[in-house]
Structures are given as structure tokens and as C-alpha cells.
Design a protein around this motif. Structure first.
Motif, mmCIF file in Angstrom:
data_model
loop_
_atom_site.group_PDB
_atom_site.id
_atom_site.type_symbol
_atom_site.label_atom_id
_atom_site.label_comp_id
_atom_site.label_asym_id
_atom_site.label_seq_id
_atom_site.Cartn_x
_atom_site.Cartn_y
_atom_site.Cartn_z
ATOM 1 N N ALA A 8 -57.826 -19.435 -0.769
ATOM 2 C CA ALA A 8 -58.046 -20.582 -1.651
ATOM 3 C C ALA A 8 -58.348 -20.162 -3.090
ATOM 4 O O ALA A 8 -58.200 -20.962 -4.008
ATOM 5 C CB ALA A 8 -59.187 -21.435 -1.108
ATOM 6 N N GLU A 9 -58.732 -18.916 -3.316
ATOM 7 C CA GLU A 9 -59.095 -18.431 -4.649
ATOM 8 C C GLU A 9 -57.986 -17.628 -5.331
ATOM 9 O O GLU A 9 -58.175 -17.145 -6.446
ATOM 10 C CB GLU A 9 -60.340 -17.546 -4.549
ATOM 11 N N LEU A 10 -56.846 -17.463 -4.686
ATOM 12 C CA LEU A 10 -55.802 -16.588 -5.228
ATOM 13 C C LEU A 10 -55.259 -17.046 -6.579
ATOM 14 O O LEU A 10 -54.945 -16.216 -7.423
ATOM 15 C CB LEU A 10 -54.649 -16.462 -4.231
ATOM 16 N N ALA A 11 -55.150 -18.323 -6.806
ATOM 17 C CA ALA A 11 -54.610 -18.824 -8.080
ATOM 18 C C ALA A 11 -55.443 -18.358 -9.271
ATOM 19 O O ALA A 11 -54.909 -18.124 -10.359
ATOM 20 C CB ALA A 11 -54.529 -20.345 -8.056
ATOM 21 N N GLU A 12 -56.729 -18.179 -9.073
ATOM 22 C CA GLU A 12 -57.614 -17.722 -10.147
ATOM 23 C C GLU A 12 -57.397 -16.254 -10.500
ATOM 24 O O GLU A 12 -57.842 -15.796 -11.543
ATOM 25 C CB GLU A 12 -59.076 -17.917 -9.729
ATOM 26 N N HIS A 13 -56.709 -15.513 -9.618
ATOM 27 C CA HIS A 13 -56.516 -14.074 -9.795
ATOM 28 C C HIS A 13 -55.044 -13.721 -10.008
ATOM 29 O O HIS A 13 -54.632 -12.603 -9.702
ATOM 30 C CB HIS A 13 -57.062 -13.333 -8.575
ATOM 31 N N ALA A 14 -54.272 -14.633 -10.534
ATOM 32 C CA ALA A 14 -52.838 -14.390 -10.760
ATOM 33 C C ALA A 14 -52.654 -13.186 -11.682
ATOM 34 O O ALA A 14 -53.328 -13.049 -12.695
ATOM 35 C CB ALA A 14 -52.184 -15.621 -11.369
ATOM 36 N N GLY A 15 -51.750 -12.283 -11.277
ATOM 37 C CA GLY A 15 -51.468 -11.092 -12.066
ATOM 38 C C GLY A 15 -52.396 -9.922 -11.801
ATOM 39 O O GLY A 15 -52.194 -8.848 -12.338
ATOM 40 N N GLN A 16 -53.395 -10.114 -10.970
ATOM 41 C CA GLN A 16 -54.337 -9.051 -10.641
ATOM 42 C C GLN A 16 -54.034 -8.491 -9.259
ATOM 43 O O GLN A 16 -53.414 -9.153 -8.433
ATOM 44 C CB GLN A 16 -55.769 -9.577 -10.646
ATOM 45 N N ARG A 17 -54.482 -7.281 -9.026
ATOM 46 C CA ARG A 17 -54.350 -6.683 -7.703
ATOM 47 C C ARG A 17 -55.602 -7.043 -6.911
ATOM 48 O O ARG A 17 -56.730 -6.799 -7.362
ATOM 49 C CB ARG A 17 -54.222 -5.174 -7.819
ATOM 50 N N VAL A 18 -55.400 -7.652 -5.745
ATOM 51 C CA VAL A 18 -56.518 -8.098 -4.906
ATOM 52 C C VAL A 18 -56.281 -7.664 -3.470
ATOM 53 O O VAL A 18 -55.179 -7.284 -3.094
ATOM 54 C CB VAL A 18 -56.711 -9.634 -4.962
ATOM 55 N N LYS A 19 -57.332 -7.754 -2.667
ATOM 56 C CA LYS A 19 -57.232 -7.472 -1.239
ATOM 57 C C LYS A 19 -57.468 -8.775 -0.492
ATOM 58 O O LYS A 19 -58.451 -9.478 -0.748
ATOM 59 C CB LYS A 19 -58.269 -6.428 -0.837
ATOM 60 N N VAL A 20 -56.541 -9.109 0.428
ATOM 61 C CA VAL A 20 -56.668 -10.303 1.259
ATOM 62 C C VAL A 20 -56.870 -9.826 2.687
ATOM 63 O O VAL A 20 -56.070 -9.046 3.204
ATOM 64 C CB VAL A 20 -55.412 -11.194 1.170
ATOM 65 N N ALA A 21 -57.933 -10.261 3.324
ATOM 66 C CA ALA A 21 -58.224 -9.891 4.706
ATOM 67 C C ALA A 21 -58.096 -11.121 5.585
ATOM 68 O O ALA A 21 -58.470 -12.216 5.186
ATOM 69 C CB ALA A 21 -59.624 -9.303 4.817
ATOM 70 N N GLY A 22 -57.537 -10.931 6.763
ATOM 71 C CA GLY A 22 -57.382 -12.040 7.685
ATOM 72 C C GLY A 22 -56.522 -11.638 8.864
ATOM 73 O O GLY A 22 -56.405 -10.465 9.190
ATOM 74 N N TRP A 23 -55.890 -12.608 9.488
ATOM 75 C CA TRP A 23 -55.046 -12.401 10.643
ATOM 76 C C TRP A 23 -53.596 -12.611 10.246
ATOM 77 O O TRP A 23 -53.294 -13.499 9.451
ATOM 78 C CB TRP A 23 -55.376 -13.412 11.744
ATOM 79 N N VAL A 24 -52.695 -11.832 10.831
ATOM 80 C CA VAL A 24 -51.264 -12.047 10.589
ATOM 81 C C VAL A 24 -50.856 -13.273 11.396
ATOM 82 O O VAL A 24 -50.893 -13.264 12.625
ATOM 83 C CB VAL A 24 -50.419 -10.820 10.969
ATOM 84 N N HIS A 25 -50.511 -14.326 10.702
ATOM 85 C CA HIS A 25 -50.116 -15.585 11.329
ATOM 86 C C HIS A 25 -48.646 -15.536 11.739
ATOM 87 O O HIS A 25 -48.281 -15.990 12.820
ATOM 88 C CB HIS A 25 -50.372 -16.734 10.347
ATOM 89 N N ARG A 26 -47.813 -14.985 10.881
ATOM 90 C CA ARG A 26 -46.376 -14.875 11.155
ATOM 91 C C ARG A 26 -45.823 -13.702 10.366
ATOM 92 O O ARG A 26 -46.299 -13.377 9.287
ATOM 93 C CB ARG A 26 -45.662 -16.161 10.750
ATOM 94 N N ARG A 27 -44.785 -13.064 10.901
ATOM 95 C CA ARG A 27 -44.135 -11.936 10.239
ATOM 96 C C ARG A 27 -42.632 -12.151 10.301
ATOM 97 O O ARG A 27 -42.081 -12.422 11.369
ATOM 98 C CB ARG A 27 -44.521 -10.646 10.961
ATOM 99 N N ARG A 28 -41.971 -12.075 9.139
ATOM 100 C CA ARG A 28 -40.505 -12.193 9.077
ATOM 101 C C ARG A 28 -39.964 -10.909 8.492
ATOM 102 O O ARG A 28 -40.323 -10.515 7.377
ATOM 103 C CB ARG A 28 -40.096 -13.380 8.222
ATOM 104 N N LEU A 29 -39.107 -10.241 9.244
ATOM 105 C CA LEU A 29 -38.552 -8.969 8.814
ATOM 106 C C LEU A 29 -37.096 -9.150 8.411
ATOM 107 O O LEU A 29 -36.282 -9.632 9.186
ATOM 108 C CB LEU A 29 -38.642 -7.948 9.957
#
Length: 61
Positions: A8-29
Motif C-alpha cells: 500500500a506504500e509503494l506509490a510513495e517510493h516510486a523510483g527508489q529501490r525497496v524490499k517487499v516481503a510477503g507470499w508469492v500469490h502467482r508466478r507467470r514465466l
């Protein structure tokens, strides 16, 4: 230093390198790129990755 950011906070950090932790909901290869949908307590985030990923589910510790 890379700080952990909730989906929910990603928009505030546009252009920055961040770490997102969570569960893989879906993967498309695809051939040259992979899309990971990561779920955390505030919502979903799509990450675009290049390179290879293990085909089996990683065990959590």
C-alpha cells in the motif's frame, strides 16, 4: 540501505529501490522475463524479474 515497504506504500517510493516481503500469490514465466505477484498484509504487488527461478517451491524457515 534498502527499507521494507508494504504494498500500500509503494506509490510513495516510486523510483527508489525497496524490499517487499510477503507470499508469492502467482508466478507467470515467459521466455525472457518473469512476473511475480507478491501478497502482503496490505495488498498485492507485481514484480518484474529477469533471469531464472527454481521450478520447485522453496521451503520456508
Amino acid at each position: 540501505m534498502i527499507s521494507r515497504v508494504l504494498s500500500a506504500e509503494l506509490a510513495e517510493h516510486a523510483g527508489q529501490r525497496v524490499k517487499v516481503a510477503g507470499w508469492v500469490h502467482r508466478r507467470r514465466l515467459l521466455k525472457s522475463v518473469s512476473f511475480l505477484i507478491v501478497r502482503d498484509r496490505t495488498g498485492l504487488t507485481q514484480a518484474v524479474c529477469s533471469g531464472s527461478f527454481p521450478s520447485r517451491r522453496a521451503s520456508s524457515r
